[in-house]
Enzyme design. Structure first.
Site, PDB file in Angstrom:
ATOM      1  N   HIS A   1       7.147 -12.909   2.403  1.00  0.00           N
ATOM      2  CA  HIS A   1       5.760 -12.831   2.865  1.00  0.00           C
ATOM      3  C   HIS A   1       5.505 -13.655   4.121  1.00  0.00           C
ATOM      4  CE1 HIS A   1       4.501 -10.297  -0.371  1.00  0.00           C
ATOM      5  NE2 HIS A   1       5.159 -11.079  -1.203  1.00  0.00           N
TER       6      HIS A   1
ATOM      7  N   THR B   1       8.093  -3.869  -3.957  1.00  0.00           N
ATOM      8  CA  THR B   1       8.953  -3.181  -4.918  1.00  0.00           C
ATOM      9  C   THR B   1       8.128  -2.832  -6.157  1.00  0.00           C
ATOM     10  OG1 THR B   1      10.678  -4.649  -4.131  1.00  0.00           O
ATOM     11  CG2 THR B   1      11.172  -3.351  -6.094  1.00  0.00           C
TER      12      THR B   1
HETATM   13  N1  PXP Z   1      11.988 -10.057  -7.798  1.00  0.00           N
HETATM   14  C1  PXP Z   1      12.196  -8.875  -7.173  1.00  0.00           C
HETATM   15  C2  PXP Z   1      13.412  -8.108  -7.510  1.00  0.00           C
HETATM   16  C3  PXP Z   1      11.287  -8.405  -6.212  1.00  0.00           C
HETATM   17  O1  PXP Z   1      11.513  -7.219  -5.601  1.00  0.00           O
HETATM   18  C4  PXP Z   1      10.169  -9.178  -5.883  1.00  0.00           C
HETATM   19  C5  PXP Z   1       9.218  -8.714  -4.823  1.00  0.00           C
HETATM   20  O2  PXP Z   1       9.850  -8.699  -3.598  1.00  0.00           O
HETATM   21  C6  PXP Z   1      10.009 -10.416  -6.530  1.00  0.00           C
HETATM   22  C7  PXP Z   1      10.920 -10.815  -7.503  1.00  0.00           C
HETATM   23  C8  PXP Z   1       8.867 -11.320  -6.220  1.00  0.00           C
HETATM   24  O3  PXP Z   1       7.676 -10.724  -6.608  1.00  0.00           O
HETATM   25  P1  PXP Z   1       6.305 -11.403  -6.262  1.00  0.00           P
HETATM   26  O4  PXP Z   1       6.175 -11.442  -4.789  1.00  0.00           O
HETATM   27  O5  PXP Z   1       5.290 -10.524  -6.934  1.00  0.00           O
HETATM   28  O6  PXP Z   1       6.342 -12.796  -6.859  1.00  0.00           O
END
Ligand code: PXP
Length: 243
Positions: free
Chosen positions: A10, A101
């Protein structure tokens, strides 16, 4: 206690909003380490919408904790992973039109392509985890495909609103952990985890790693990456399962 992998995509998303050189996700990774991150996670997407090849290369050179690369099973990206040799890759589904994702990889439907990618990565010395929904068939197929670990998709739990659904999603994660361990897989968790919803998931015995991005980087806007990571790490410590 489960390790905390911090997903820094991000930070690159904010940079790409202006196609400039700040904020630098490589700096964010260093700050995350100073805040106590046990791992740094990044997703090199085929469309390079946030993390780019330069970031991947510099992360590989500078990250001193576990480096986890999320990636699609596209041959071009498998080549890059083989070259980069991160500590681990996590195979995820990737669709260009998605915001992030969405859901897990369908290891059953894409069995033969996935098996080939896992084998190729193993031949290069890279272990692979499968990002999947906490469903027995997907877990068993992941073990058969040669993955060393699964990252159970916690998005179903995170998005649930009705208390009965929250409980059902937590129970599904607990069952998923049990199945995965029975077939010899290490169990990670990730997606949609926040400061508000992490406690019940952290309390489930069996998770060895959580990968968390959006919530930590959102908090970092106000308190800085180092402090945001420290706060999440503190929650994992406080809600670690006994033993
Ligand atoms: N794990 C995987 C495999 C992901 O694709 C993502 C999102 O990129 C995350 C963890 C982290 O998700 P979040 O940004 O919702 O914490």
């Amino acid at each position: 206690m489960a390790l905390l992998g911090v997903n820094i995509d991000h930070v690159a998303t904010v940079r790409q909003a202006r196609r400039t050189d700040e904020p630098d996700p490589v700096w964010a990774a260093a700050e995350a380490e100073l805040g106590g991150a046990d791992g740094i996670t990044f997703h090199l997407r085929e469309d390079r919408r946030h993390i780019n090849d330069r970031d991947a290369r510099l992360l590989r050179e500078t990250v001193s904790v576990k480096l986890n690369m999320e990636m699609a099973i596209a041959p071009e990206i498998v080549d890059i992973a083989c070259d980069l040799k991160p500590a681990q890759v996590c195979l995820v589904p990737e669709r260009r039109e998605e915001v992030t994702t969405e859901g897990g990889l369908d290891v059953i439907a894409h069995r033969s392509r996935i098996r080939k990618a896992v084998k190729r990565l193993a031949d290069c010395g890279v272990v692979a985890s499968a990002f999947i929904e906490p469903v027995d068939d997907q877990i068993n197929a992941s073990a058969e495909a040669g993955f060393h670990a699964v990252e159970l998709w916690t998005g179903g739990y995170a998005h649930a609103r009705a208390p009965s659904e929250v409980s059902e999603r937590l129970a599904a994660l607990a069952r998923g952990i049990e199945t995965a361990r029975r077939v010899g897989l290490i169990v990670h968790g990730g997606h949609g985890l926040t400061y508000r919803n992490i406690a019940p998931v952290a309390e489930l015995p069996g998770f060895t790693e959580f990968n968390i991005g959006h919530s930590i980087i959102s908090r970092a806007v106000f308190v800085g990456v180092r402090e945001a990571v420290r706060l999440m790490k503190d929650l994992l410590v406080r809600h670690a399962p006994p033993g």
